[in-house]
Design a protein around this motif. Structure first.
Motif, PDB file in Angstrom:
ATOM      1  N   THR A  65       0.877  -1.086  -0.054  1.00 25.38           N
ATOM      2  CA  THR A  65       0.059  -0.081   0.037  1.00 25.38           C
ATOM      3  C   THR A  65       0.948   1.265  -0.029  1.00 25.38           C
ATOM      4  O   THR A  65       0.726   2.022  -0.805  1.00 25.38           O
ATOM      5  CB  THR A  65      -1.091  -0.091   1.304  1.00 25.38           C
ATOM      6  N   GLY A  69       1.048   4.217  -2.895  1.00 29.95           N
ATOM      7  CA  GLY A  69       0.833   5.416  -2.737  1.00 29.95           C
ATOM      8  C   GLY A  69       2.171   6.358  -3.460  1.00 29.95           C
ATOM      9  O   GLY A  69       1.684   7.372  -3.999  1.00 29.95           O
ATOM     10  N   THR A  72       1.922   6.212  -7.237  1.00 31.23           N
ATOM     11  CA  THR A  72       0.997   6.838  -7.709  1.00 31.23           C
ATOM     12  C   THR A  72       1.098   8.246  -7.686  1.00 31.23           C
ATOM     13  O   THR A  72       0.969   9.010  -8.767  1.00 31.23           O
ATOM     14  CB  THR A  72      -0.300   6.312  -7.180  1.00 31.23           C
ATOM     15  N   ALA A  73       1.510   8.803  -6.557  1.00 27.06           N
ATOM     16  CA  ALA A  73       1.555  10.193  -6.338  1.00 27.06           C
ATOM     17  C   ALA A  73       2.913  10.689  -7.043  1.00 27.06           C
ATOM     18  O   ALA A  73       2.909  11.919  -7.325  1.00 27.06           O
ATOM     19  CB  ALA A  73       1.907  10.484  -4.732  1.00 27.06           C
ATOM     20  N   LYS A 113      -6.720   1.017  -3.737  1.00 24.92           N
ATOM     21  CA  LYS A 113      -7.447   2.223  -3.699  1.00 24.92           C
ATOM     22  C   LYS A 113      -6.645   3.421  -4.373  1.00 24.92           C
ATOM     23  O   LYS A 113      -7.164   4.348  -4.733  1.00 24.92           O
ATOM     24  CB  LYS A 113      -7.556   2.642  -2.265  1.00 24.92           C
ATOM     25  N   TYR A 114      -5.284   3.085  -4.824  1.00 24.50           N
ATOM     26  CA  TYR A 114      -4.502   4.211  -5.448  1.00 24.50           C
ATOM     27  C   TYR A 114      -4.568   3.831  -6.836  1.00 24.50           C
ATOM     28  O   TYR A 114      -4.284   4.581  -7.709  1.00 24.50           O
ATOM     29  CB  TYR A 114      -3.191   4.211  -4.880  1.00 24.50           C
ATOM     30  N   THR A 115      -4.307   2.278  -7.221  1.00 24.25           N
ATOM     31  CA  THR A 115      -4.167   1.831  -8.499  1.00 24.25           C
ATOM     32  C   THR A 115      -5.313   1.333  -9.151  1.00 24.25           C
ATOM     33  O   THR A 115      -5.124   1.166 -10.517  1.00 24.25           O
ATOM     34  CB  THR A 115      -3.102   0.728  -8.378  1.00 24.25           C
TER      35      THR A 115
END
Length: 119
Positions: A65, A69, A72-73, A113-115
């Motif tokens: 996770t 994050g 993605t960020a 939830k990010y990808t």
């Protein structure tokens, strides 16, 4: 002669200072560390991941996770490094799903939830 040790410089002259390292390199190093630690916690470094003494799916979930994050960020800053890091992340997400006795529903696995969902 003095019995006291000679003073050591606070850093090695060959060492790089953080302020000298480009941000993309710092982000990439952190991502690679998270990727490696996640693989270890999934037991992927051992011949039989299911019996690995390092296997800890709860810890792997956290690392994956965090990696999701970060990647993605930071994708817009990573340039050509983004693709391989995303591929590595997706591989960990799939390995986690395979290792889980009761897999998470699509979209609820580590980092999804990010990808987005990983199948």
């Amino acid at each position: 002669m003095s019995d006291q040790p000679a003073e050591q410089p606070p850093y090695s002259p060959e060492a790089r200072h953080l302020e000298d390292i480009p941000s993309v390199e710092v982000i990439s190093r952190a991502a690679v560390m998270l990727l490696s630690a996640g693989a270890e916690r999934l037991g992927l470094a051992d011949a039989d991941p299911a019996t690995s003494p390092h296997r800890d799916l709860d810890e792997a979930r956290r690392l994956i996770t965090a990696l999701a994050g970060l990647v993605t960020a930071s994708a817009e800053y990573l340039g050509l490094h983004a693709g391989p890091l995303r591929d590595g992340l997706q591989s960990l997400q799939k390995a986690f799903r395979e290792a889980s006795v009761v897999p998470d529903p699509p979209g609820q696995g580590p980092g999804e939830k990010y990808t987005g969902p990983v199948y």
